[in-house]
Each structure stands twice: as structure tokens, then as C-alpha cells.
Motif scaffolding. Sequence first.
Motif, mmCIF file in Angstrom:
data_model
loop_
_atom_site.group_PDB
_atom_site.id
_atom_site.type_symbol
_atom_site.label_atom_id
_atom_site.label_comp_id
_atom_site.label_asym_id
_atom_site.label_seq_id
_atom_site.Cartn_x
_atom_site.Cartn_y
_atom_site.Cartn_z
ATOM 1 N N VAL A 132 -3.570 1.992 2.269
ATOM 2 C CA VAL A 132 -3.250 1.073 3.364
ATOM 3 C C VAL A 132 -3.183 1.743 4.733
ATOM 4 O O VAL A 132 -3.154 1.055 5.755
ATOM 5 C CB VAL A 132 -1.905 0.349 3.078
ATOM 6 C CG1 VAL A 132 -2.004 -0.443 1.778
ATOM 7 C CG2 VAL A 132 -0.742 1.336 3.031
ATOM 8 N N CYS A 159 -1.127 -8.005 3.906
ATOM 9 C CA CYS A 159 -1.616 -7.108 4.952
ATOM 10 C C CYS A 159 -0.440 -6.412 5.632
ATOM 11 O O CYS A 159 0.527 -7.060 6.053
ATOM 12 C CB CYS A 159 -2.421 -7.904 5.979
ATOM 13 S SG CYS A 159 -3.067 -6.896 7.329
ATOM 14 N N VAL A 177 -5.354 0.505 -3.498
ATOM 15 C CA VAL A 177 -5.679 0.285 -2.093
ATOM 16 C C VAL A 177 -4.909 1.284 -1.232
ATOM 17 O O VAL A 177 -3.683 1.392 -1.335
ATOM 18 C CB VAL A 177 -5.322 -1.158 -1.662
ATOM 19 C CG1 VAL A 177 -5.550 -1.324 -0.161
ATOM 20 C CG2 VAL A 177 -6.163 -2.162 -2.438
ATOM 21 N N TYR A 222 -8.940 -1.301 5.229
ATOM 22 C CA TYR A 222 -8.354 -0.659 4.047
ATOM 23 C C TYR A 222 -9.439 0.106 3.290
ATOM 24 O O TYR A 222 -10.616 -0.256 3.333
ATOM 25 C CB TYR A 222 -7.754 -1.703 3.100
ATOM 26 C CG TYR A 222 -6.585 -2.463 3.659
ATOM 27 C CD1 TYR A 222 -5.273 -2.003 3.499
ATOM 28 C CD2 TYR A 222 -6.787 -3.660 4.346
ATOM 29 C CE1 TYR A 222 -4.197 -2.705 4.011
ATOM 30 C CE2 TYR A 222 -5.715 -4.371 4.862
ATOM 31 C CZ TYR A 222 -4.426 -3.892 4.697
ATOM 32 O OH TYR A 222 -3.360 -4.592 5.210
#
Length: 201
Positions: A132, A155, A130, A121
Amino acid sequence: MAAFSTAGFGGIFITVFLHSSSTTDSSCKPISGGFRVQNIPHGPVYFARFAGYIKLDIGICQVSSAVIDMKKRLSTQVQSLKSVYVPESAIDYAGIFGRGGQNSGDEDFALFKCPSCSHVYLMDYEDDTVYVDGNDLSQREGVSDPRYPRRLLVCVNCKRRLPKGKWIGPRAEEQFQVTWSELEASAWSWVAKPSDPDDEI
């Protein structure tokens, strides 16, 4: 008959004949004023202590040399270990912006991975965002604090929650750090490159 005595020279004894006026040997005449046997004075002898100092100095030099060698080896190992992981300084900001990765205008990027599956990431820790997907920078998730996340990230690859811990930064836990080989095998292979040694001179 001539009497005799000994004189000492540092542990070496020499026989000395004393002459008297009654000697029958005409070739031996008494010395005027008499003759007195005495030890010839010598300066202090330091050979034992001096040898000890030499041995001690050599030992200290050997220990010092061993310590220096050990420090060099440890330094080399640390540097080698650091080179395994992708540093923040290697991240290509221009490449990120060129792919639509602008965020709040004051971006600070760092990489981390899922400890369970090693999915990589990218994070803008200035805005707690974040990224992804390395192929689509519009895919983003927000976290409240990247180093001590209260909102844990799930995740996108293994569907497991990332554990609490220091994901990024100089004290990032090893389980979250991204190696060059992991980066190369991910969708983020384009986002960083090793520094050129010639640029550091």
C-alpha cells in the motif's frame, strides 16, 4: 444501270456497286464466276465486358487498400493506447527486492489504482498481497483473490472501498489500470520504467 447493295463491317456500312454483263462502261468488266457480296467475319468483340472487368478490378483494389489502411490505423491506435498504461513487464523486480519487497519467494507483481482517487498500489498476485505504500514495502494488505476480490480493499488515501472487478492482468478493467503519468506522480515512480526500443530488436 448498275445495281448496288451494302455490306456491314461491325456497324459500318459500305456501298458496293454490282457489275452486270449489260453495263455500257467498257472499263467495268464482269468478274469471272460472278460476284457475291458478304460480310467479312470478325472475331468476338468483348470490349464492353472487358471494360467492366477492369472497372470492377480497380474497385476491388481500392476497397482492399482502404481496408488495409484502416487496419493499420486501428493497430497504431491500439498500440498507442497500450503504451499509456504501465505493463507488468516494465516492473523492476530487483528494485522491489532491494527495498525489502520479498514476499513468499515466487512473486508476480502488477500495478493497479483506486478508481476514486488514483492512488497507486503494487500487488503480488501469486500470494494475494497488496503493497500500500511505495516508500515502505512492509506496509501490506492481504486479499483473497486480486481479480475477483471477496475481501475488498479500503483505499489508504480516500478511505473508500475499491469496487469489485478485475484489478490486474491482461483483462484488467481500465478504471484500475495505472498510466505512466500517474505512476510518475506517485510514491511508486521508481518501480517501473518504459522499455527501451533497442532492447526489443
